[in-house]
Design a protein around this motif. Structure first.
Motif: not given
Length: 549
Positions: A93, A95, A139
């Motif tokens: 998880q 970015l 994500e």
């Protein structure tokens, strides 16, 4: 050489575990709590999770697509990854920027995911065209609409980098060193590495080393004056550790030269003055001369001539001396070069025989002189430096403070430093071997006992018993002692530049070294220094200038 052995499927895990355990024991007092927890957690992971972690750590990351990971020894990727996610070694998880996502996609996937019409464009061009349209981070699953599975992000690269740096003591070796030993390509001497002899004595030294590495990387990318000024501002003012001072000096030299090219003379001079390494003094003299500060330049030049760091620095200084003395109206006698024996040799042009030159000029000359009674061998920098490495072996691999950082070194870390001989007073005993001829047995013993072990100067493929015996029986002890002393004075520069060929005359107990120069070729500076040395010491060497019929 024996056939390459079959490695076990998890050889890489054994190597990585060895590295982690080795660092955890020898540098326990330098490690952060995060690093200690990492070592402990890794040791208690399930086998398949350990395998996955090391596999990912050995690849370029930090992002890895799960659908691109396939290793036969890892039965369940999902299960192996689960434990790594739980302990925080990897994350799913995170970015990602558009660029990070784009580089994980194939061109076809990029075209489909972002509805691109220009299918004929190169992928790099497509990325440039799309980048400004997607400035935000998301994500992976959001970028790909959950169409391409998971992406794993390695979260411990900084810890791995620290462990590698502590283990190897430098930033250019990596886990491939283990593999080269595993498959038998390299075997290393068994020297002592303990807490007393380790490279980094404090955590501060490790952090300084990493900081200097970052500055060097920034320097490679720097394109503006402002970039260079910012790098200069971040260079530490002073460093106590000798190894780090050398790295700092090298960085100062590189940065100063960049300022030189921008005509920022004062900034360049300031940095050169902080450096302990050549060519710092030479460059200062040249810059002072440009500023017409001739007296200041002359004072520095006299200091350099009195105590040169190496022979290359001395050779360049002698060239500057003539010009600078003339500007100051000083008398300066040019050093009379030694008389090097030269000969001309006209041979049949190999192009006239077959239309293609199959052999290089050195081999053609070797064949011209070679006979059963007087063998001529292509040696260049392999014979004399190889004999040097065998002779020096006991002192070269003596365990001293700061000499060895890891089990994969073919030379001590201070091999090229001026203090190398000063730290090893027993080298005097090795020179005494030449006085009564014991050097022959000593070198033969090293050749026999150390066969195949990595030595920076010894090419085991070159050294057979016949060449070894020819050299030891024909080359006088006095000649070898003189040559070895010269190499020791400036190992970095003097381990090269030696003549291409050597011809032995066993019946006469004599030999001759030959430097071969084909049409249009010229003698290089390091070659000239060796030839002058040979001439001054009556060591037989000639230059052969070849022309074609």
């Amino acid at each position: 050489m024996n056939a390459t052995p079959d490695l076990p499927p998890t050889y890489y895990l054994s190597n990585f575990t060895f590295l982690v355990d080795w660092v955890a024991v020898r540098y326990e007092d330098l490690l952060t709590q995060e690093e200690r927890d990492f070592a402990d957690t890794f040791q208690h992971l399930p086998l398949h999770s350990q395998c996955l972690f090391v596999r990912l750590s050995s690849r370029k990351g930090p992002f890895f697509r799960a659908d691109k990971i396939n290793y036969p020894e890892i039965n369940s990727l999902e299960d192996a990854a689960k434990y790594l996610i739980e302990c925080g070694f990897i994350d799913i998880q995170v970015l990602l920027s558009f660029h990070e996502v784009a580089h994980l996609l194939t061109k076809a996937e990029l075209v489909e995911a972002f509805s691109v019409n220009s299918k004929s464009e190169r992928k790099s061009n497509l990325i440039d065209q799309l980048a400004h349209l997607y400035p935000s981070t998301k994500e992976w699953q959001q970028w790909t609409n959950k169409q391409l599975g998971l992406v794993y992000c390695l979260k411990t690269q900084h810890i791995i980098d620290n462990f590698l740096l502590l283990f190897f003591g430098n930033s250019h070796q990596d886990l491939t060193e283990f593999v080269l030993q595993d498959i038998g390509l390299f075997r290393y001497e068994n020297y002592t590495i303990d807490e007393q002899h380790r490279i980094f004595k404090t955590r501060e030294e490790l952090e300084l080393y990493k900081h200097l590495i970052i500055l060097r990387e920034q320097l490679e990318l720097a394109s503006t004056h402002e970039n260079l000024v910012e790098i200069a501002r971040q260079i530490p003012d002073s460093i106590q550790a000798h190894t780090l001072r050398r790295r700092r000096s090298k960085l100062c030299n590189q940065l100063a030269y960049k300022f030189e090219r921008q005509h920022q003379v004062d900034l360049a001079l300031s940095l050169y003055r902080q450096s302990e390494l050549p060519p710092a003094r030479e460059r200062q003299i040249r810059l002072l001369e440009k500023q017409e500060k001739y007296l200041e330049a002359w004072d520095m030049l006299e200091s350099l001539l009195t105590a040169p760091v190496d022979e290359q620095e001395l050779q360049i200084a002698e060239r500057i001396s003539l010009r600078l003395a003339k500007k100051l109206g000083k008398s300066y006698s040019k050093k009379t070069p030694s008389s090097v024996t030269e000969r001309s040799l006209t041979l049949v042009n190999p192009y006239n025989i077959s239309g293609t030159q199959q052999l290089n000029v050195e081999e053609i000359v070797r064949l011209h002189f070679h006979s059963t009674e007087a063998p001529c061998i292509y040696v260049e920098n392999q014979l004399l430096t190889g004999l040097f490495g065998l002779w020096l072996w006991p002192e070269m691999f003596r365990s001293l403070d700061g000499a060895f950082a890891n089990p994969f070194q073919s030379a001590p870390l201070d091999m090229y430093e001026a203090s190398f001989s000063l730290k090893r007073p027993r080298i005097t005993e090795l020179f005494c071997l030449f006085e009564d001829g014991y050097h022959k047995q000593h070198i033969r013993d090293m050749w026999r006992m150390k066969q195949g072990l990595a030595n920076h100067f010894v090419n085991w493929h070159f050294f057979n018993e016949e060449i070894l015996n020819l050299a030891l029986e024909v080359i006088p002890a006095q000649h070898l002692a003189l040559i070895f002393k010269r190499i020791l004075f400036d190992v970095r520069n003097n381990r090269s530049g030696l003549p291409d060929l050597i011809q032995f005359f066993p019946d006469k107990n004599d030999y001759l070294m030959l430097e071969v120069k084909g049409p249009g070729d010229r003698i290089q500076d390091n070659q000239r220094r060796w030839l002058d040395f040979f001439s001054a010491n009556k060591i037989p060497a000639e230059v052969v200038y070849v022309s074609w019929q």
